[in-house]
Design a protein around this motif. Structure first.
Motif, PDB file in Angstrom:
ATOM      1  N   GLU A 157      41.121 -50.396 -90.092  1.00 14.27           N
ATOM      2  CA  GLU A 157      40.830 -51.728 -89.542  1.00 14.27           C
ATOM      3  C   GLU A 157      39.393 -51.329 -88.842  1.00 14.27           C
ATOM      4  N   VAL A 158      38.290 -51.207 -89.655  1.00 14.86           N
ATOM      5  CA  VAL A 158      37.253 -50.561 -89.091  1.00 14.86           C
ATOM      6  C   VAL A 158      36.221 -51.359 -89.041  1.00 14.86           C
ATOM      7  N   GLN A 159      34.979 -51.019 -88.295  1.00 14.83           N
ATOM      8  CA  GLN A 159      34.398 -52.424 -87.894  1.00 14.83           C
ATOM      9  C   GLN A 159      33.429 -52.781 -89.582  1.00 14.83           C
ATOM     10  N   LYS A 160      33.300 -52.758 -90.196  1.00 17.09           N
ATOM     11  CA  LYS A 160      32.881 -53.354 -90.437  1.00 17.09           C
ATOM     12  C   LYS A 160      33.271 -52.857 -92.255  1.00 17.09           C
ATOM     13  N   GLU A 161      34.633 -54.170 -92.719  1.00 20.51           N
ATOM     14  CA  GLU A 161      34.867 -54.750 -93.985  1.00 20.51           C
ATOM     15  C   GLU A 161      34.128 -53.783 -95.606  1.00 20.51           C
ATOM     16  N   GLU A 162      33.104 -54.305 -95.228  1.00 25.50           N
ATOM     17  CA  GLU A 162      32.312 -53.733 -96.824  1.00 25.50           C
ATOM     18  C   GLU A 162      31.857 -51.887 -96.567  1.00 25.50           C
ATOM     19  N   LEU A 163      32.495 -50.739 -96.090  1.00 19.71           N
ATOM     20  CA  LEU A 163      32.211 -49.929 -95.597  1.00 19.71           C
ATOM     21  C   LEU A 163      33.000 -49.533 -96.896  1.00 19.71           C
ATOM     22  N   PHE A 164      34.598 -50.244 -96.736  1.00 18.28           N
ATOM     23  CA  PHE A 164      34.938 -49.466 -98.429  1.00 18.28           C
ATOM     24  C   PHE A 164      34.445 -49.671 -99.200  1.00 18.28           C
ATOM     25  N   ASP A 165      34.141 -50.526 -99.801  1.00 18.58           N
ATOM     26  CA  ASP A 165      33.009 -50.654-100.719  1.00 18.58           C
ATOM     27  C   ASP A 165      31.637 -49.488-100.910  1.00 18.58           C
ATOM     28  N   VAL A 166      31.626 -48.897 -99.648  1.00 17.30           N
ATOM     29  CA  VAL A 166      30.700 -48.399 -99.687  1.00 17.30           C
ATOM     30  C   VAL A 166      30.761 -46.999-100.693  1.00 17.30           C
ATOM     31  N   ILE A 167      31.918 -47.056 -99.657  1.00 16.17           N
ATOM     32  CA  ILE A 167      33.258 -45.019 -99.618  1.00 16.17           C
ATOM     33  C   ILE A 167      33.400 -45.211-101.058  1.00 16.17           C
ATOM     34  N   LEU A 168      34.075 -46.381-101.622  1.00 16.00           N
ATOM     35  CA  LEU A 168      35.271 -45.743-103.024  1.00 16.00           C
ATOM     36  C   LEU A 168      33.668 -46.188-103.977  1.00 16.00           C
ATOM     37  N   ASN A 169      32.422 -46.716-104.134  1.00 15.90           N
ATOM     38  CA  ASN A 169      31.041 -46.323-104.623  1.00 15.90           C
ATOM     39  C   ASN A 169      30.560 -44.413-104.616  1.00 15.90           C
ATOM     40  N   LEU A 170      30.935 -44.568-103.750  1.00 16.69           N
ATOM     41  CA  LEU A 170      30.236 -43.131-103.670  1.00 16.69           C
ATOM     42  C   LEU A 170      30.900 -42.168-104.160  1.00 16.69           C
ATOM     43  N   THR A 171      32.432 -42.610-103.542  1.00 20.83           N
ATOM     44  CA  THR A 171      33.844 -41.134-104.038  1.00 20.83           C
ATOM     45  C   THR A 171      34.017 -41.146-105.842  1.00 20.83           C
ATOM     46  N   GLN A 172      33.046 -42.565-105.726  1.00 25.38           N
ATOM     47  CA  GLN A 172      33.251 -42.409-108.082  1.00 25.38           C
ATOM     48  C   GLN A 172      32.460 -42.150-107.835  1.00 25.38           C
ATOM     49  N   GLN A 173      31.255 -41.717-107.981  1.00 25.09           N
ATOM     50  CA  GLN A 173      30.111 -41.230-108.207  1.00 25.09           C
ATOM     51  C   GLN A 173      29.967 -39.785-107.673  1.00 25.09           C
ATOM     52  N   ILE A 174      30.569 -39.455-106.774  1.00 25.74           N
ATOM     53  CA  ILE A 174      30.911 -37.952-105.961  1.00 25.74           C
ATOM     54  C   ILE A 174      31.990 -37.143-107.481  1.00 25.74           C
ATOM     55  N   GLU A 175      32.467 -37.921-108.052  1.00 23.87           N
ATOM     56  CA  GLU A 175      33.647 -37.148-108.739  1.00 23.87           C
ATOM     57  C   GLU A 175      32.854 -37.028-110.056  1.00 23.87           C
ATOM     58  N   LYS A 176      32.120 -38.079-111.084  1.00 28.84           N
ATOM     59  CA  LYS A 176      31.197 -38.138-111.606  1.00 28.84           C
ATOM     60  C   LYS A 176      30.884 -37.260-112.508  1.00 28.84           C
ATOM     61  N   TYR A 177      30.233 -37.002-111.009  1.00 30.02           N
ATOM     62  CA  TYR A 177      29.342 -35.696-110.935  1.00 30.02           C
ATOM     63  C   TYR A 177      29.618 -34.163-110.304  1.00 30.02           C
ATOM     64  N   GLY A 178      30.620 -33.991-110.129  1.00 32.86           N
ATOM     65  CA  GLY A 178      30.919 -32.592-109.516  1.00 32.86           C
ATOM     66  C   GLY A 178      30.747 -32.444-108.577  1.00 32.86           C
ATOM     67  N   LEU A 179      30.163 -33.329-107.881  1.00 35.34           N
ATOM     68  CA  LEU A 179      29.757 -32.729-106.537  1.00 35.34           C
ATOM     69  C   LEU A 179      30.963 -32.219-105.828  1.00 35.34           C
ATOM     70  N   ASN A 180      30.430 -31.071-104.659  1.00 37.11           N
ATOM     71  CA  ASN A 180      31.502 -30.851-103.857  1.00 37.11           C
ATOM     72  C   ASN A 180      31.019 -30.942-102.523  1.00 37.11           C
ATOM     73  N   VAL A 181      31.636 -31.953-101.748  1.00 37.93           N
ATOM     74  CA  VAL A 181      30.905 -32.980-100.619  1.00 37.93           C
ATOM     75  C   VAL A 181      32.564 -32.578 -99.615  1.00 37.93           C
ATOM     76  N   ASN A 182      31.731 -31.967 -98.629  1.00 37.33           N
ATOM     77  CA  ASN A 182      32.900 -32.321 -97.979  1.00 37.33           C
ATOM     78  C   ASN A 182      33.189 -33.591 -96.462  1.00 37.33           C
ATOM     79  N   THR A 183      31.929 -33.744 -96.084  1.00 37.66           N
ATOM     80  CA  THR A 183      32.073 -34.920 -95.244  1.00 37.66           C
ATOM     81  C   THR A 183      30.935 -36.268 -96.009  1.00 37.66           C
TER      82      THR A 183
END
Length: 247
Positions: A157-183
């Motif tokens: 339970e976090v302060q804003k439910e929609e943040l999980f959709d944002v994180i999902l979009n980010l991680t999908q694109q990070i994986e797609k482009y092979g980015l080395n993202v720590n945080t």
């Protein structure tokens, strides 16, 4: 009288012994054939990005009878619930009398959070699915989430439910482009900053991050080896980059 009783007892013992020998032969030969015929010699493991074939096999074969193809197959196909961290499920196929094929389905992890020196990993719905004492390198840590409690197999339970959709979009694109993202960091306005090793990229707040991460991929290729903070919040094709120490 005693001799007759002795001979009678001997005769009974001989008959019992013969029957036991016949029973042992009757049961032993098929058992020996079964053990020899169904020796498990080949295991093929596919689908896992977190475990090697040897690691999976070592977790599954832990008893002598597990080296029997039919016993192994029936055991894990129908009777044993497999619990391996970061594995959602496995499917088993009996290839032949000496071979089994295993398909591993990894749990879909989109990020992790640190809490009391442990790392808790969550899926696209925000469900905490695993925890480890050491962080797994290829899963980004998410900072800026506010929560009251953490429990395995329960929703974070976090302060804003929609943040999980944002994180999902980010991680999908990070994986797609092979980015080395720590945080992946959110500030109090829910603006996103990515920590990519020596590079920090300020992405701002967007509906999707597909386009900006495609541009970031090209930038990272050009500035490799430098330590910079890149401001990509302007929404143009021109971004401001400065040494990270000045940020």
């Amino acid at each position: 009288m005693d001799n007759k009783l002795y001979r009678k007892n001997n005769s009974v013992l001989r008959r019992i012994s013969k029957r036991l020998i016949k029973l042992a032969v009757f049961l032993g030969i098929p058992a020996a054939i079964f053990i020899y015929y169904f020796q498990l010699k080949n295991i093929t493991v596919t689908g896992s990005s977190r475990y090697s074939q040897d690691q999976i096999v070592k977790r599954l074969i832990n008893k002598r009878e597990d080296k029997n193809t039919l016993i192994f197959y029936l055991k894990y196909k129908y009777f044993v619930d497999i619990r391996i961290p970061f594995v959602e499920k496995m499917s088993f196929e009996l290839v032949d009398r000496n071979s089994v094929s295993i398909r591993v389905y990894d749990k879909r992890i989109i990020g992790c959070i640190e809490f009391m020196s442990d790392y808790f990993y969550f899926d696209k719905d925000g469900i905490i699915v695993e925890s480890t004492s050491n962080k797994i390198d290829d899963i980004p840590q998410v900072k800026g989430l506010k929560f009251q409690k953490i429990a395995l197999n329960e929703k974070l339970e976090v302060q804003k439910e929609e943040l999980f959709d944002v994180i999902l979009n980010l991680t999908q694109q990070i994986e797609k482009y092979g980015l080395n993202v720590n945080t992946i960091s959110f500030n109090n306005k829910y603006e996103v900053t990515l920590d990519c090793g020596d590079i920090k990229a300020k992405l701002g707040k967007r509906s999707t991050y597909d386009e900006v991460l495609a541009k970031l991929k090209n930038i990272l290729d050009e500035v490799e080896g430098k330590k910079l903070t890149i401001d990509m919040t302007t929404g143009t094709d021109y971004f401001i980059a400065k040494p990270e120490s000045e940020d």
